[in-house]
Design a protein around this motif. Sequence first.
Motif, short mmCIF file in Angstrom:
data_model
loop_
_atom_site.label_atom_id
_atom_site.label_comp_id
_atom_site.label_asym_id
_atom_site.label_seq_id
_atom_site.Cartn_x
_atom_site.Cartn_y
_atom_site.Cartn_z
N ARG A 115 -5.07 -15.81 6.79
CA ARG A 115 -4.83 -15.94 5.36
C ARG A 115 -3.96 -17.17 5.10
O ARG A 115 -3.01 -17.43 5.84
CB ARG A 115 -4.14 -14.70 4.82
CG ARG A 115 -4.99 -13.45 4.91
CD ARG A 115 -6.05 -13.42 3.85
NE ARG A 115 -6.86 -12.20 3.94
CZ ARG A 115 -7.83 -11.90 3.09
NH1 ARG A 115 -8.12 -12.72 2.11
NH2 ARG A 115 -8.52 -10.79 3.24
N LYS A 118 1.07 -15.45 2.52
CA LYS A 118 1.39 -14.03 2.50
C LYS A 118 1.07 -13.42 1.15
O LYS A 118 0.59 -12.28 1.06
CB LYS A 118 2.87 -13.83 2.84
CG LYS A 118 3.31 -12.38 2.81
CD LYS A 118 4.79 -12.25 3.12
CE LYS A 118 5.23 -10.79 3.03
NZ LYS A 118 6.70 -10.64 3.30
N GLU A 119 1.31 -14.20 0.08
CA GLU A 119 1.04 -13.68 -1.26
C GLU A 119 -0.45 -13.42 -1.46
O GLU A 119 -0.85 -12.43 -2.08
CB GLU A 119 1.55 -14.68 -2.32
CG GLU A 119 3.05 -14.78 -2.41
CD GLU A 119 3.64 -15.57 -1.26
OE1 GLU A 119 2.86 -16.24 -0.54
OE2 GLU A 119 4.88 -15.50 -1.07
N GLN A 120 -1.31 -14.31 -0.94
CA GLN A 120 -2.74 -14.09 -1.09
C GLN A 120 -3.19 -12.86 -0.31
O GLN A 120 -4.04 -12.12 -0.76
CB GLN A 120 -3.52 -15.33 -0.62
CG GLN A 120 -5.03 -15.19 -0.81
CD GLN A 120 -5.76 -16.44 -0.41
OE1 GLN A 120 -5.14 -17.42 0.00
NE2 GLN A 120 -7.07 -16.42 -0.52
N PHE A 121 -2.61 -12.66 0.89
CA PHE A 121 -2.96 -11.47 1.66
C PHE A 121 -2.57 -10.19 0.91
O PHE A 121 -3.33 -9.22 0.86
CB PHE A 121 -2.26 -11.51 3.02
CG PHE A 121 -2.43 -10.26 3.82
CD1 PHE A 121 -3.60 -10.01 4.51
CD2 PHE A 121 -1.41 -9.30 3.86
CE1 PHE A 121 -3.76 -8.85 5.24
CE2 PHE A 121 -1.57 -8.13 4.59
CZ PHE A 121 -2.75 -7.90 5.28
N GLU A 122 -1.37 -10.17 0.33
CA GLU A 122 -0.93 -9.00 -0.42
C GLU A 122 -1.83 -8.77 -1.64
O GLU A 122 -2.17 -7.62 -1.96
CB GLU A 122 0.52 -9.18 -0.85
CG GLU A 122 1.50 -9.19 0.31
CD GLU A 122 2.92 -9.45 -0.14
OE1 GLU A 122 3.11 -9.76 -1.35
OE2 GLU A 122 3.85 -9.32 0.68
N ARG A 123 -2.22 -9.84 -2.30
CA ARG A 123 -3.09 -9.71 -3.47
C ARG A 123 -4.45 -9.15 -3.08
O ARG A 123 -4.97 -8.22 -3.72
CB ARG A 123 -3.25 -11.07 -4.14
CG ARG A 123 -4.10 -11.04 -5.42
CD ARG A 123 -4.56 -12.42 -5.76
NE ARG A 123 -5.43 -12.96 -4.72
CZ ARG A 123 -5.78 -14.24 -4.63
NH1 ARG A 123 -5.29 -15.13 -5.49
NH2 ARG A 123 -6.60 -14.64 -3.67
N ASP A 124 -5.06 -9.70 -2.01
CA ASP A 124 -6.37 -9.21 -1.58
C ASP A 124 -6.29 -7.79 -1.05
O ASP A 124 -7.22 -6.99 -1.23
CB ASP A 124 -6.95 -10.14 -0.51
CG ASP A 124 -7.25 -11.52 -1.06
OD1 ASP A 124 -7.28 -11.67 -2.29
OD2 ASP A 124 -7.43 -12.45 -0.25
N PHE A 125 -5.19 -7.45 -0.37
CA PHE A 125 -5.03 -6.10 0.16
C PHE A 125 -4.94 -5.08 -0.96
O PHE A 125 -5.53 -4.00 -0.90
CB PHE A 125 -3.80 -6.03 1.05
CG PHE A 125 -3.58 -4.69 1.69
CD1 PHE A 125 -4.28 -4.33 2.82
CD2 PHE A 125 -2.68 -3.79 1.14
CE1 PHE A 125 -4.10 -3.08 3.40
CE2 PHE A 125 -2.49 -2.55 1.71
CZ PHE A 125 -3.19 -2.19 2.85
N VAL A 126 -4.21 -5.41 -2.01
CA VAL A 126 -4.06 -4.48 -3.14
C VAL A 126 -5.37 -4.34 -3.90
O VAL A 126 -5.73 -3.25 -4.37
CB VAL A 126 -2.93 -4.96 -4.06
CG1 VAL A 126 -2.88 -4.12 -5.34
CG2 VAL A 126 -1.60 -4.89 -3.33
N ASN A 127 -6.13 -5.41 -4.02
CA ASN A 127 -7.36 -5.40 -4.81
C ASN A 127 -8.59 -5.00 -4.01
O ASN A 127 -9.70 -5.02 -4.53
CB ASN A 127 -7.60 -6.78 -5.43
CG ASN A 127 -6.51 -7.16 -6.42
OD1 ASN A 127 -5.95 -6.29 -7.09
ND2 ASN A 127 -6.20 -8.44 -6.51
N THR A 128 -8.40 -4.66 -2.74
CA THR A 128 -9.55 -4.25 -1.93
C THR A 128 -10.09 -2.91 -2.41
O THR A 128 -9.33 -1.96 -2.64
CB THR A 128 -9.14 -4.13 -0.45
OG1 THR A 128 -8.68 -5.40 0.01
CG2 THR A 128 -10.33 -3.67 0.40
#
Length: 206
Positions: A115, A118-128
């Motif tokens: 990724r 880290k912010e993009q990973f957190e965003r994608d993880f929440v929106n999965t």
Amino acid sequence: MVFLAIAIPFAANAQFEKLKDSVIEFYGIVMTADSLKAIPSVTIMIKGQNRGTMTNEQGVFSIVVMKGDVVEFTSIGYKPKLATIPRDLEGNHYSLLQLLVTDTVYLPATIIRPRPTKEQFERDFVNTSIPDDDIEIARKNTDESKRRVLARTLPRDGTENSNIMLRNNAQRYYYNGQAPPQNIFNPAAWAEFIKAWKRGDFKNQN
């Protein structure tokens, strides 16, 4: 008659001896062709017959075959190999050291990228989007609003249609020759009408 009685046992004995001479004890060991390591659990089948065996942990096998049989050696990760039992074999024993060549399989390349942040990973993880499990599917199917929608849209089966027809016929026969009662003065009917109005049962679905 005496000649026939003597000839039958002689022919049977000759056939038995021929069959006995054709039976072979086929045994040996299966190893890798590059490193000469024993291969366990190799499937050994006689072609055209539903009969075979497998090698043990040391790659050793033993099976009864007939002269002229074709034996196939197969194992996952190795190319299959055929072995033919000689027809002119002398004796009833045949040993073989069978070597199997590794069957190379090329898989398509897989590129793994990290990724960017880290912010993009957190965003994608929440929106999965996680698919519903059996409990969540059952909960949605038993929801009151979902059941109302299904009750209005799903067609009735044969049993429901038969019950409705029988109930309507029974009501018509019960009031045959007289006027049926009007539910306009029935408080229970008005209460049900108001509930249906609040639920939106009379809204135009189009």
